[in-house]
Design an enzyme around this catalytic site. Sequence first.
Site, PDB file in Angstrom:
ATOM      1  N   SER A   1       0.841  -1.228  -0.147  1.00  0.00           N
ATOM      2  CA  SER A   1      -0.070   0.000  -0.004  1.00  0.00           C
ATOM      3  C   SER A   1       0.758   1.314  -0.158  1.00  0.00           C
ATOM      4  CB  SER A   1      -1.002  -0.013   1.356  1.00  0.00           C
ATOM      5  OG  SER A   1      -0.175  -0.008   2.235  1.00  0.00           O
ATOM      6  N   TYR A   2       2.183   1.269   0.219  1.00  0.00           N
ATOM      7  CA  TYR A   2       2.920   2.351   0.175  1.00  0.00           C
ATOM      8  C   TYR A   2       3.108   2.824  -1.349  1.00  0.00           C
ATOM      9  CZ  TYR A   2       4.159   1.042   4.937  1.00  0.00           C
ATOM     10  OH  TYR A   2       4.400   0.716   6.308  1.00  0.00           O
ATOM     11  N   MET A   3       2.987   4.377  -1.215  1.00  0.00           N
ATOM     12  CA  MET A   3       2.936   5.026  -2.441  1.00  0.00           C
ATOM     13  C   MET A   3       2.289   4.555  -3.755  1.00  0.00           C
ATOM     14  SD  MET A   3       7.141   5.828  -1.942  1.00  0.00           S
ATOM     15  CE  MET A   3       7.427   6.905  -3.276  1.00  0.00           C
TER      16      MET A   3
ATOM     17  N   LYS B   1       4.435  -6.416   3.337  1.00  0.00           N
ATOM     18  CA  LYS B   1       3.246  -6.706   4.102  1.00  0.00           C
ATOM     19  C   LYS B   1       2.174  -6.820   3.416  1.00  0.00           C
ATOM     20  CE  LYS B   1       5.193  -3.140   7.396  1.00  0.00           C
ATOM     21  NZ  LYS B   1       5.100  -2.226   6.662  1.00  0.00           N
TER      22      LYS B   1
END
Length: 414
Positions: A95-97, A122
């Site tokens: 989900s990051y960036m 993750k």
Amino acid sequence: MKNNHLDSNVPSGRRSFMRNLLFGAFSASLSSAKLISQQEKQGARLKKGEMFYRRLGRTDLLISEISLGGSPLPAKPILYQAIERGVNYIDTSHSYMNGNSERQIGQLLKDMGRDKIHVGTKFHLRGKWSEESIISSVEGSLRRLDTDYLDVLLIHGASDEKHLTDERVLGAFEKFKKQGKYRFRGLSCHSNHHKVVKEAVECGLYDMVQLGYNVFDIRNTKKEIETYDDYLGQSGIRRLLALAKSNDVGIIAQKTLKVGGKRQNLEKYRTGTTSIFQAMLKWVLENKNLTSALTEMLTYEQLEEDLAVAGKVLSEKERVNLFHFVVENSENYCHMCGLCEINCPSHVKTTSILRYLAYYEDYKKTNLAKQAYSRLKPSEGPHSCQNCGDCERLCPYGVSIRERLKEAHSILRT
Ligand code: SF4
Ligand code: SF4
């Protein structure tokens, strides 16, 4: 479940890296595993270049004391320099960036060599999750990272201890393990630590945990400054770290600076050449029960600031300044213990909402905060609050929870 992968399951490139690392610092006459074991018993740090390394529990991975958070990643030149200067663990997530964190790390792995960097990514357990949704998420991560395997595969933000042994989660982990797609199993935890981390350690199925740990675990009590190691009774954060250590489960500290990538001007808390952020990192790293401190190094100044801390000891003068900083800034600081959320009769996601507010206020991550807030079901939001006040009576830090919920709603609703 015990893993001894240092020699047997490690690609040859990494093996030679490990050996160089070890042999550069210590006698060449001992085997790596034996050496780690002996040094570890003495709580030693292993040094290579300017960086110090510690063993990540039973994974036997040697992780740099300063490691890199992937939300957001720094610009490419800073990122590459961090790796060249010894940072060897990057924490990311699907989900990051919007997936770009993993894509950029994938490019980094290609450019710098897969064996130079340990990557943890993750998957979430939210919405209508299933074994299939976990598998699809992790396969997406492997594609974006363009790698055959992950060093650590983690549950993202585990908040329910029952999820750790849920057959859907274990089924997905087992499938990937059989395919050799990850080496070690872990979880990150933002709330309800006292139950989640305890279960992670005691169930024996997890090799490492990422846990929020920062200087705000000190508090001012009756005008005396003391270490706050038991705010959850028998399960304070420090006790959780000790529990993990005694079971050889590795710990990586996250939320170490509380302020994320946007560091305020806190010059007034400087001690000589040591900034307050360096003092915060030193404080985290003086706990020998953890392996590494995750930080976001978004500028060259931050890179220099954080790397300079590896292997350094907090001086007494720095400690005193740190205490003053905490005393003057800890009012209303939520420690994410989860007590309010677990006990809310209306099932309002109080801890989560306060975390989203922290994304907005402390980390200046407006989009992340608003997106996270928008994913709450109406029944989990502030409008379900019946104003009973139980949460505030339970909060060990006197957080004005109801007031903060209102603020969160007015700021974060889209
Ligand atoms: S005051 Fe509201 S949020 Fe707090 S416990 Fe009661 S219902 Fe839950
Ligand atoms: S508001 Fe208080 S009780 Fe709730 S999670 Fe934060 S510190 Fe714990």
